[in-house]
Design an enzyme around this catalytic site. Structure first.
Site, PDB file in Angstrom:
ATOM      1  N   ARG A 204       0.790  -1.233   0.000  1.00  0.00           N
ATOM      2  CA  ARG A 204       0.000   0.000   0.000  1.00  0.00           C
ATOM      3  C   ARG A 204       0.824   1.288   0.000  1.00  0.00           C
ATOM      4  O   ARG A 204       0.270   2.392   0.016  1.00  0.00           O
ATOM      5  CB  ARG A 204      -0.976  -0.003   1.185  1.00  0.00           C
ATOM      6  CG  ARG A 204      -2.228   0.796   0.943  1.00  0.00           C
ATOM      7  CD  ARG A 204      -3.403   0.356   1.765  1.00  0.00           C
ATOM      8  NE  ARG A 204      -3.152   0.272   3.186  1.00  0.00           N
ATOM      9  CZ  ARG A 204      -4.092   0.001   4.095  1.00  0.00           C
ATOM     10  NH1 ARG A 204      -5.332  -0.202   3.714  1.00  0.00           N
ATOM     11  NH2 ARG A 204      -3.799  -0.101   5.364  1.00  0.00           N
ATOM     12  N   ASP A 205       2.152   1.188  -0.019  1.00  0.00           N
ATOM     13  CA  ASP A 205       2.961   2.410  -0.068  1.00  0.00           C
ATOM     14  C   ASP A 205       4.183   2.192  -0.957  1.00  0.00           C
ATOM     15  O   ASP A 205       5.302   2.579  -0.602  1.00  0.00           O
ATOM     16  CB  ASP A 205       3.388   2.823   1.343  1.00  0.00           C
ATOM     17  CG  ASP A 205       3.792   4.294   1.417  1.00  0.00           C
ATOM     18  OD1 ASP A 205       3.393   5.076   0.529  1.00  0.00           O
ATOM     19  OD2 ASP A 205       4.521   4.665   2.358  1.00  0.00           O
ATOM     20  N   ILE A 206       3.965   1.571  -2.118  1.00  0.00           N
ATOM     21  CA  ILE A 206       5.050   1.385  -3.075  1.00  0.00           C
ATOM     22  C   ILE A 206       5.328   2.727  -3.740  1.00  0.00           C
ATOM     23  O   ILE A 206       4.486   3.275  -4.443  1.00  0.00           O
ATOM     24  CB  ILE A 206       4.683   0.319  -4.126  1.00  0.00           C
ATOM     25  CG1 ILE A 206       4.459  -1.033  -3.446  1.00  0.00           C
ATOM     26  CG2 ILE A 206       5.772   0.209  -5.181  1.00  0.00           C
ATOM     27  CD1 ILE A 206       4.005  -2.126  -4.390  1.00  0.00           C
TER      28      ILE A 206
END
Length: 349
Positions: A204-206
């Site tokens: 969710r935070d690439i």
């Protein structure tokens, strides 16, 4: 004299320091931001206190995601509370275990995907361990060990050396990469994202800051699972991550699905690498009709950007099919073995 003593003790009483346990925080916006700030301040002191001097490991707690945030929704809160109970449930106070050690002791495990998370109070530790479950992936940061304390936790992670995050690396290269090198980077990032999802982890935070580049061999490693969650097929109604990488369907409907959102974030990474800036609403308007392109890019690259950043998640290319796109398979994969921005000569892979 009594007044001076009273002022002295009154001031002294103000010096009280405490840190909240990372695994017990609610996913509300204010608490998440406050927790991240305190963990960042505590990270450097923990490393020095534990006297970790090995060159191939590092202590990492939310140090590469300064702009990550939580965009909450009340519909997601009951599920978060249930997940938090699972995270907190199975360890007695003061008990310390390593999920990787347990995995080595029992090679054939039939437990559910959430077992590694229920063994620890910290969601970040559990997700990192779950992403490492099974054969090791060269593109996912390896969790070597972890330990919990009454008011904080420490993660010992493998650190590629020499390395720097992709955001800084891109700046050293003049803010943009040629397609050949961008393809080499993206192939590794897509593999890491697909591996996480196949193991039940939604990162969710690439983003550029959460990708480490080994400047010797150009290997890329995905780090920082602090904004992640367990992957499920139901829509999510809380976004935890970086706003520039947030899927547009969340702004329109307040919901999104894990894999299409991951594809969108990968599209933002690719767009930024080859264009040098983030996509905006004018770009998305063109992408909506599959009309976005740049004359300096190949038609395959432009098509892949359209396929990843399409505002309609149902029209985005599926995550498990990204590496089958022509951009990865038709154009010859030739990159320098060392970073071109450092002035090294290279050879074909």
């Amino acid at each position: 004299m009594r007044k001076k003593k009273w002022r002295f003790w009154k001031r002294l009483a103000c010096f009280h320091f405490s840190r909240p346990r990372a695994g017990k925080s609610e996913k509300a916006q204010d608490e998440k931001v406050e927790q991240s700030e305190k963990l960042e301040q505590a990270g450097s002191s923990r490393c020095s206190d534990d006297q970790i001097s090995l060159q191939n490991i590092t202590c990492d707690v939310h140090q590469e995601a300064p702009s990550s945030k939580v965009l909450p929704s009340s519909e997601e809160q009951p599920r978060k509370e249930h997940l938090q109970k699972c995270v907190e449930g199975n360890l007695s106070e003061g008990e310390i275990k390593s999920p990787l050690t347990e995995q080595q002791d029992s090679e054939v495990a039939t437990s559910s995907e959430s077992d590694l998370i229920t063994r620890t109070r910290s969601l970040e530790i559990g997700l990192t361990a779950l992403a490492n479950k099974g054969p090791s992936s060269p593109h996912i940061i390896e969790l070597l060990d972890w330990q919990e304390f009454p008011d904080h936790y420490v993660m010992v992670l493998q650190c590629p050396s020499p390395c720097e995050n992709l955001f800084d690396y891109l700046e050293r290269c003049g803010g943009i990469l040629d397609e050949n090198f961008a393809r080499h980077v993206m192939q590794q990032v897509v593999e890491a994202a697909d591996k996480c999802c196949s193991r039940g982890v939604l990162h969710r935070d690439i983003k550029l800051e959460n990708l480490l580049v080994n400047t010797d061999n150009l290997d890329v490693t995905l780090i920082d699972f602090g904004c992640g969650d367990l992957l499920h097929e139901m829509p999510y109604s809380t976004f935890s991550g970086t706003e520039e990488y947030c899927p547009p369907e969340y702004s329109e409907t307040g919901k999104y699905h894990g894999r299409p959102a991951t594809v969108f974030s990968l599209g933002v990474v690719l767009y930024t690498l080859v264009c040098g800036y983030y996509p905006d609403h004018t770009d998305l308007d063109k992408i909506k009709n599959w009309l976005w392109y740049l004359p300096s890019l190949s038609k395959e690259c432009s098509h892949l950007i359209n396929a990843c950043l399409h505002p309609n998640p149902e029209e985005r290319m599926p995550l498990d099919r990204l590496l089958l796109h022509d951009w990865f398979n038709v154009i010859p994969k030739v990159v320098e073995t060392r970073a071109p921005c450092y002035g090294h000569t290279g050879s074909a892979l």
